[in-house]
Design a protein around this motif. Structure first.
Motif, PDB file in Angstrom:
ATOM      1  N   UNK A  23       0.834  -1.212   0.000  1.00  0.00           N
ATOM      2  CA  UNK A  23       0.000   0.000   0.000  1.00  0.00           C
ATOM      3  C   UNK A  23       0.863   1.253   0.000  1.00  0.00           C
ATOM      4  N   UNK A  24       1.885   1.265   0.848  1.00  0.00           N
ATOM      5  CA  UNK A  24       2.742   2.446   0.958  1.00  0.00           C
ATOM      6  C   UNK A  24       3.514   2.693  -0.339  1.00  0.00           C
ATOM      7  N   UNK A  25       4.087   1.645  -0.915  1.00  0.00           N
ATOM      8  CA  UNK A  25       4.891   1.815  -2.137  1.00  0.00           C
ATOM      9  C   UNK A  25       4.026   2.231  -3.331  1.00  0.00           C
ATOM     10  N   UNK A  26       2.809   1.723  -3.412  1.00  0.00           N
ATOM     11  CA  UNK A  26       1.918   2.118  -4.513  1.00  0.00           C
ATOM     12  C   UNK A  26       1.561   3.595  -4.405  1.00  0.00           C
ATOM     13  N   UNK A  27       1.251   4.044  -3.195  1.00  0.00           N
ATOM     14  CA  UNK A  27       0.916   5.459  -2.988  1.00  0.00           C
ATOM     15  C   UNK A  27       2.113   6.355  -3.244  1.00  0.00           C
ATOM     16  N   UNK A  28       3.291   5.946  -2.774  1.00  0.00           N
ATOM     17  CA  UNK A  28       4.496   6.764  -2.942  1.00  0.00           C
ATOM     18  C   UNK A  28       4.894   6.892  -4.406  1.00  0.00           C
ATOM     19  N   UNK A  29       4.883   5.784  -5.140  1.00  0.00           N
ATOM     20  CA  UNK A  29       5.297   5.833  -6.544  1.00  0.00           C
ATOM     21  C   UNK A  29       4.333   6.670  -7.368  1.00  0.00           C
ATOM     22  N   UNK A  30       3.048   6.562  -7.063  1.00  0.00           N
ATOM     23  CA  UNK A  30       2.059   7.359  -7.801  1.00  0.00           C
ATOM     24  C   UNK A  30       2.276   8.848  -7.538  1.00  0.00           C
ATOM     25  N   UNK A  31       2.540   9.200  -6.309  1.00  0.00           N
ATOM     26  CA  UNK A  31       2.753  10.609  -5.974  1.00  0.00           C
ATOM     27  C   UNK A  31       3.961  11.175  -6.719  1.00  0.00           C
ATOM     28  N   UNK A  32       5.064  10.440  -6.727  1.00  0.00           N
ATOM     29  CA  UNK A  32       6.275  10.931  -7.379  1.00  0.00           C
ATOM     30  C   UNK A  32       6.066  11.079  -8.880  1.00  0.00           C
ATOM     31  N   UNK A  33       5.470  10.089  -9.516  1.00  0.00           N
ATOM     32  CA  UNK A  33       5.300  10.155 -10.965  1.00  0.00           C
ATOM     33  C   UNK A  33       4.317  11.244 -11.367  1.00  0.00           C
ATOM     34  N   UNK A  34       3.274  11.458 -10.577  1.00  0.00           N
ATOM     35  CA  UNK A  34       2.291  12.487 -10.918  1.00  0.00           C
ATOM     36  C   UNK A  34       2.895  13.883 -10.847  1.00  0.00           C
ATOM     37  N   UNK A  35       3.965  14.043 -10.077  1.00  0.00           N
ATOM     38  CA  UNK A  35       4.600  15.357  -9.994  1.00  0.00           C
ATOM     39  C   UNK A  35       5.266  15.737 -11.309  1.00  0.00           C
ATOM     40  N   UNK A  36       5.691  14.750 -12.082  1.00  0.00           N
ATOM     41  CA  UNK A  36       6.294  14.999 -13.400  1.00  0.00           C
ATOM     42  C   UNK A  36       6.362  13.674 -14.143  1.00  0.00           C
ATOM     43  N   UNK A  37       5.403  13.431 -15.015  1.00  0.00           N
ATOM     44  CA  UNK A  37       5.334  12.130 -15.685  1.00  0.00           C
ATOM     45  C   UNK A  37       6.477  11.925 -16.669  1.00  0.00           C
ATOM     46  N   UNK A  38       7.180  12.999 -17.028  1.00  0.00           N
ATOM     47  CA  UNK A  38       8.331  12.888 -17.927  1.00  0.00           C
ATOM     48  C   UNK A  38       9.658  12.839 -17.160  1.00  0.00           C
ATOM     49  N   UNK A  39       9.597  12.624 -15.867  1.00  0.00           N
ATOM     50  CA  UNK A  39      10.793  12.601 -15.024  1.00  0.00           C
ATOM     51  C   UNK A  39      11.773  11.527 -15.492  1.00  0.00           C
ATOM     52  N   UNK A  40      13.071  11.837 -15.545  1.00  0.00           N
ATOM     53  CA  UNK A  40      14.065  10.815 -15.907  1.00  0.00           C
ATOM     54  C   UNK A  40      13.990   9.624 -14.958  1.00  0.00           C
ATOM     55  N   UNK A  41      14.309   8.447 -15.466  1.00  0.00           N
ATOM     56  CA  UNK A  41      14.164   7.219 -14.693  1.00  0.00           C
ATOM     57  C   UNK A  41      14.995   7.229 -13.412  1.00  0.00           C
ATOM     58  N   UNK A  42      16.238   7.662 -13.511  1.00  0.00           N
ATOM     59  CA  UNK A  42      17.102   7.683 -12.334  1.00  0.00           C
ATOM     60  C   UNK A  42      16.592   8.630 -11.259  1.00  0.00           C
TER      61      UNK A  42
END
Length: 251
Positions: free
Chosen positions: A206-225
């Motif tokens: 639950x925690x990892x799903x919420x965290x990853x979604x939050x980070x990606x939504x901040x910038x969907x074009x964010x570099x992978x690293x």
């Protein structure tokens, strides 16, 4: 004698001026429209001549009885072969759209639990439906490292080495990468009491799903690293909040 030379030079200048009037100048439209003042935004007065060609056949005047528009109109002076080909291959108003080439290939109708899939708005149909997408607790295999002897609180220690798989679809083809972390959770603490491997996995999912979604939504074009770094930092904050005494480290 001098007057004849001057007259000759004068005739040469007039000849050049008349020739310049037959060359293409400015925007292209039939000469009769220039004379009538017709044509959209026609220049006022004759501008400086722009020499577009020196070929003898470029300045053809229609013979008497032949309409000016026969064959190639003079208004086509700026047309090139490449522009003709592009207009034939991709006519304006064609039913073929550039979006046909975006987000190619089949999408995921349901998440597999191992991969979190992120899509741009244009590629939204390639993502699982809301509520299904996320990390499953099956990828968190917690193994006991230190047994709980009951003498300390929190007591004991268990860890799970996790390979978070990420899929991002924002363009023609999707991207794939992974972020590796080690999640450590006590076997027992004051807030939750005994923490089984199953409970630790459920909380971590639950925690990892919420965290990853939050980070990606901040910038969907964010570099992978950058995504993996920020995802890890977010997990370091969220896991101790969810399980007292938990830690997140890089493997």
């Amino acid at each position: 004698m001098i007057s004849k030379k001057i007259l000759g030079m004068f005739l040469v200048v007039i000849g050049w001026a008349l020739a310049a009037c037959n060359w293409t100048v400015g925007d292209c439209y039939p000469r009769e429209e220039w004379e009538r003042g017709a044509g959209a935004s026609a220049p006022i007065g004759p501008p400086e001549p722009i020499f577009t060609s020196s070929a003898a056949g470029d300045f053809r005047v229609a013979p008497p009885g032949e309409p000016q528009g026969a064959g190639e109109r003079e208004t086509q002076c700026n047309k090139t072969e490449s522009s003709e080909e592009s207009s034939e291959e991709s006519p304006r108003g064609s039913s073929e759209s550039s979006t046909d080439s975006t987000c190619s290939g089949p999408g995921d109708t349901a998440g597999d639990g191992q991969t979190f899939i992120f899509c741009s708005d244009a590629c939204g149909s390639k993502c699982p439906t809301s509520g299904v997408n996320g990390f499953s607790q099956t990828i968190f295999n917690f193994v006991t490292k230190i047994e709980d002897d009951g003498t300390q609180t929190p007591g004991g220690w268990q860890e799970a080495a996790v390979d978070f798989k990420i899929k991002r679809w924002v363009d023609v083809y999707p991207e794939f990468w992974s972020c590796k972390m080690t999640i450590g959770v006590p076997l027992r603490n004051e807030a939750q009491g005994k923490i089984s491997a199953e409970l630790a996995a459920a909380i971590s999912a639950k925690v990892s799903s919420t965290a990853s979604r939050k980070i990606m939504k901040s910038d969907i074009h964010m570099p992978q690293g950058i995504f993996c770094f920020r995802f890890t930092e977010e997990m370091k904050v969220r896991m101790p909040e969810a399980v007292k005494g938990a830690r997140v480290t890089k493997p």
